[in-house]
Design a protein around this motif. Structure first.
Motif, PDB file in Angstrom:
ATOM      1  N   HIS A 175       0.864  -1.181   0.000  1.00 57.79           N
ATOM      2  CA  HIS A 175       0.000   0.000   0.000  1.00 57.79           C
ATOM      3  C   HIS A 175       0.898   1.226   0.000  1.00 57.79           C
ATOM      4  N   ALA A 176       0.776   2.052  -1.051  1.00 55.74           N
ATOM      5  CA  ALA A 176       1.683   3.194  -1.226  1.00 55.74           C
ATOM      6  C   ALA A 176       0.868   4.462  -1.477  1.00 55.74           C
ATOM      7  N   TYR A 177       0.417   5.057  -0.383  1.00 55.91           N
ATOM      8  CA  TYR A 177      -0.332   6.317  -0.461  1.00 55.91           C
ATOM      9  C   TYR A 177       0.655   7.487  -0.428  1.00 55.91           C
ATOM     10  N   ASP A 178       0.512   8.423  -1.348  1.00 54.57           N
ATOM     11  CA  ASP A 178       1.434   9.559  -1.413  1.00 54.57           C
ATOM     12  C   ASP A 178       0.671  10.874  -1.318  1.00 54.57           C
ATOM     13  N   GLY A 179      -0.078  11.033  -0.240  1.00 57.49           N
ATOM     14  CA  GLY A 179      -0.870  12.242  -0.054  1.00 57.49           C
ATOM     15  C   GLY A 179      -0.064  13.511   0.112  1.00 57.49           C
ATOM     16  N   GLN A 180       1.256  13.391   0.232  1.00 57.71           N
ATOM     17  CA  GLN A 180       2.110  14.573   0.346  1.00 57.71           C
ATOM     18  C   GLN A 180       2.359  15.245  -0.998  1.00 57.71           C
ATOM     19  N   ASN A 181       2.054  14.582  -2.087  1.00 57.18           N
ATOM     20  CA  ASN A 181       2.365  15.126  -3.409  1.00 57.18           C
ATOM     21  C   ASN A 181       1.241  16.051  -3.884  1.00 57.18           C
ATOM     22  N   HIS A 182       1.344  17.308  -3.459  1.00 56.24           N
ATOM     23  CA  HIS A 182       0.354  18.326  -3.795  1.00 56.24           C
ATOM     24  C   HIS A 182       0.938  19.397  -4.712  1.00 56.24           C
ATOM     25  N   GLN A 183       1.967  19.058  -5.462  1.00 61.51           N
ATOM     26  CA  GLN A 183       2.589  20.050  -6.345  1.00 61.51           C
ATOM     27  C   GLN A 183       1.580  20.517  -7.402  1.00 61.51           C
ATOM     28  N   VAL A 184       1.372  21.810  -7.480  1.00 61.40           N
ATOM     29  CA  VAL A 184       0.421  22.351  -8.450  1.00 61.40           C
ATOM     30  C   VAL A 184       0.938  22.142  -9.872  1.00 61.40           C
ATOM     31  N   ASP A 185       2.221  22.354 -10.070  1.00 60.08           N
ATOM     32  CA  ASP A 185       2.826  22.136 -11.387  1.00 60.08           C
ATOM     33  C   ASP A 185       2.868  20.632 -11.683  1.00 60.08           C
ATOM     34  N   PHE A 186       2.256  20.255 -12.795  1.00 63.52           N
ATOM     35  CA  PHE A 186       2.143  18.826 -13.095  1.00 63.52           C
ATOM     36  C   PHE A 186       3.500  18.169 -13.249  1.00 63.52           C
ATOM     37  N   HIS A 187       4.440  18.852 -13.900  1.00 69.77           N
ATOM     38  CA  HIS A 187       5.762  18.260 -14.125  1.00 69.77           C
ATOM     39  C   HIS A 187       6.477  18.006 -12.795  1.00 69.77           C
ATOM     40  N   GLU A 188       6.374  18.952 -11.879  1.00 69.37           N
ATOM     41  CA  GLU A 188       7.000  18.763 -10.569  1.00 69.37           C
ATOM     42  C   GLU A 188       6.342  17.602  -9.823  1.00 69.37           C
ATOM     43  N   ARG A 189       5.026  17.513  -9.916  1.00 73.37           N
ATOM     44  CA  ARG A 189       4.319  16.412  -9.257  1.00 73.37           C
ATOM     45  C   ARG A 189       4.697  15.076  -9.884  1.00 73.37           C
ATOM     46  N   GLU A 190       4.837  15.065 -11.195  1.00 79.22           N
ATOM     47  CA  GLU A 190       5.199  13.831 -11.890  1.00 79.22           C
ATOM     48  C   GLU A 190       6.570  13.335 -11.439  1.00 79.22           C
ATOM     49  N   ILE A 191       7.514  14.242 -11.285  1.00 80.25           N
ATOM     50  CA  ILE A 191       8.851  13.852 -10.827  1.00 80.25           C
ATOM     51  C   ILE A 191       8.773  13.241  -9.428  1.00 80.25           C
ATOM     52  N   ALA A 192       7.994  13.868  -8.530  1.00 73.15           N
ATOM     53  CA  ALA A 192       7.881  13.370  -7.161  1.00 73.15           C
ATOM     54  C   ALA A 192       7.194  12.017  -7.121  1.00 73.15           C
ATOM     55  N   VAL A 193       6.150  11.848  -7.912  1.00 76.05           N
ATOM     56  CA  VAL A 193       5.412  10.577  -7.920  1.00 76.05           C
ATOM     57  C   VAL A 193       6.273   9.467  -8.512  1.00 76.05           C
ATOM     58  N   LYS A 194       7.006   9.777  -9.569  1.00 73.48           N
ATOM     59  CA  LYS A 194       7.870   8.760 -10.166  1.00 73.48           C
ATOM     60  C   LYS A 194       8.959   8.319  -9.187  1.00 73.48           C
ATOM     61  N   GLU A 195       9.444   9.236  -8.351  1.00 76.84           N
ATOM     62  CA  GLU A 195      10.430   8.862  -7.334  1.00 76.84           C
ATOM     63  C   GLU A 195       9.809   7.897  -6.321  1.00 76.84           C
ATOM     64  N   VAL A 196       8.564   8.198  -5.912  1.00 75.59           N
ATOM     65  CA  VAL A 196       7.851   7.267  -5.026  1.00 75.59           C
ATOM     66  C   VAL A 196       7.744   5.901  -5.684  1.00 75.59           C
ATOM     67  N   TRP A 197       7.340   5.891  -6.934  1.00 74.75           N
ATOM     68  CA  TRP A 197       7.136   4.627  -7.635  1.00 74.75           C
ATOM     69  C   TRP A 197       8.443   3.849  -7.769  1.00 74.75           C
ATOM     70  N   ASN A 198       9.519   4.521  -8.051  1.00 75.66           N
ATOM     71  CA  ASN A 198      10.804   3.824  -8.184  1.00 75.66           C
ATOM     72  C   ASN A 198      11.169   3.104  -6.888  1.00 75.66           C
ATOM     73  N   ASN A 199      10.937   3.762  -5.738  1.00 74.80           N
ATOM     74  CA  ASN A 199      11.244   3.134  -4.454  1.00 74.80           C
ATOM     75  C   ASN A 199      10.332   1.942  -4.194  1.00 74.80           C
ATOM     76  N   VAL A 200       9.056   2.102  -4.517  1.00 77.20           N
ATOM     77  CA  VAL A 200       8.089   1.023  -4.283  1.00 77.20           C
ATOM     78  C   VAL A 200       8.359  -0.152  -5.212  1.00 77.20           C
ATOM     79  N   SER A 201       8.612   0.136  -6.466  1.00 76.93           N
ATOM     80  CA  SER A 201       8.820  -0.963  -7.427  1.00 76.93           C
ATOM     81  C   SER A 201      10.110  -1.721  -7.127  1.00 76.93           C
TER      82      SER A 201
END
Length: 371
Positions: A175-201
């Motif tokens: 279970h990988a909830y990332d409620g901290q990723n509230h970046q308004v800029d989509f590109h910045e949010r995408e970078i943060a989410v992909k980092e989460v995913w890399n750690n989880v995967s």
């Protein structure tokens, strides 16, 4: 006011009253499916609305997996016919016995719960074994919000191994909830989410290499929903929540999400205490008060309204147009945070094409129904 929010007759609607615009709700559900591509990849969170009728609409669209935060929500889902439920809340105290009761009551429902510490894992295993039952457990990961979860790494591997080896428990994934990723800029949010995913995967791959099954990764939140949806991995189940009803807060934080507010609160003027002041029957028993005072809600037909005081039954706003309003006048307010707003209402009025067509109970607003 946009024509899609027309209500032909409000005379029988008690205020403050939550209104669901069914046509907009259904459109949001369709957009949610379009964004992910396949409803089988979805596990929407019912905490936003807590209503059986919305679950029925989702089931009719092929959305068969669902997420909950309380046993009341899980029970509402099971009673509505959902067979695959993730209760994304770490079980302690009486909730362990409630999990046993739930498994007895709905033996044909796949119920996954979350865990991030050995002590509750032990207690849950003992309780399930004593009852001759099993329950699926997801390892709850801390992706950076620092609210719950264990960080990906060796300790996470050891705890997942413990879950897999504990009688009465089935290691069911991550279970990988990332409620901290509230970046308004989509590109910045995408970078943060992909980092989460890399750690989880990476953790998933390590677990699989060590012979442990990881059948699912329950991932993301509303803001990260489109990013997780774009990742081509069969184990991901994406978990949007707020976009079903949408609200002011998520509209501002995530302007890339093409959803429309489908829930509003009908409110009436009850006083004009000053030349620039209007008092509505919209206290914090009717609309969520966790946002800052000036951001509790938005009035589409009074855009300059600035909330300056809220009590249990009153909301006072300042507006240059205050003189236009008299006691009894009505407005619709969009909550800034719709999820806790829905929990404040016993039932909602449902409107379609301007007509009141139904009333739905907010069935899971309480912590307890029968289990």
């Amino acid at each position: 006011m946009d024509a899609c929010y027309q209500i032909d007759d409000t005379s029988q609607i008690i205020s403050p009253g939550m209104i669901i615009f069914k046509d907009l709700l259904e459109d949001n559900l369709r957009k949610m499916i379009e964004l992910v591509g396949d409803p089988s990849r979805l596990r929407p969170h019912c905490k936003t609305h807590k209503m059986r009728e919305i679950i029925q609409l989702e089931l009719s669209l092929g959305i068969l997996k669902h997420k909950a935060a309380t046993f009341a929500e899980a029970e509402m889902l099971a009673d509505t016919g959902v067979k695959d439920i993730c209760l994304a809340y770490n079980l302690v105290g009486p909730n362990i016995a409630r999990a046993v009761e739930f498994r007895k009551r709905w033996p044909d429902v796949s119920l996954q719960v979350t865990a991030d510490h050995p002590a509750p894992v032990d207690l849950l295993g003992e309780a399930m074994s004593a009852a001759g039952l099993e329950i699926e457990v997801l390892l709850d990961l801390n992706t950076g919000q620092n609210r719950t979860g264990i960080a990906p790494g060796e300790n996470a591997v050891e705890l997942y191994q413990m879950i897999a080896n504990t009688p009465g428990l089935i290691a069911a994934g991550l279970h990988a909830y990332d409620g901290q990723n509230h970046q308004v800029d989509f590109h910045e949010r995408e970078i943060a989410v992909k980092e989460v995913w890399n750690n989880v995967s990476r953790l998933r791959d390590q677990l699989v290499t060590e012979g442990l099954p990881v059948p699912r990764i329950v991932a993301g939140a509303t803001g990260s929903f489109p990013i997780f949806a774009s990742i081509d991995d069969p184990d991901i189940e994406v978990c949007p929540g707020t976009c079903v009803l949408h609200d002011v807060g998520y509209g501002e934080m995530f302007p890339d999400l093409n959803f429309t507010p489908a829930a509003m609160v009908l409110t009436r003027v009850i006083s004009r205490p000053g030349p620039e002041r209007i008092t509505f029957d919209l206290g914090y028993k009717a609309i969520a008060s966790d946002p800052a005072m000036e951001n509790r809600c938005r009035f589409p037909d009074l855009p300059d309204a600035k909330p300056v005081l809220q009590n249990e039954e009153h909301l006072v706003v300042i507006s240059e147009r205050a003189a236009e309003f008299q006691p009894g006048d009505e407005l619709l307010a969009i909550p800034r945070h719709v999820c806790p707003t829905s929990a404040l209402h016993k039932s909602v009025t449902v409107v379609s094409v301007g007509k009141v067509v139904d009333h739905w109970n907010v069935a899971a607003r309480d912590r307890y129904i029968t289990v």
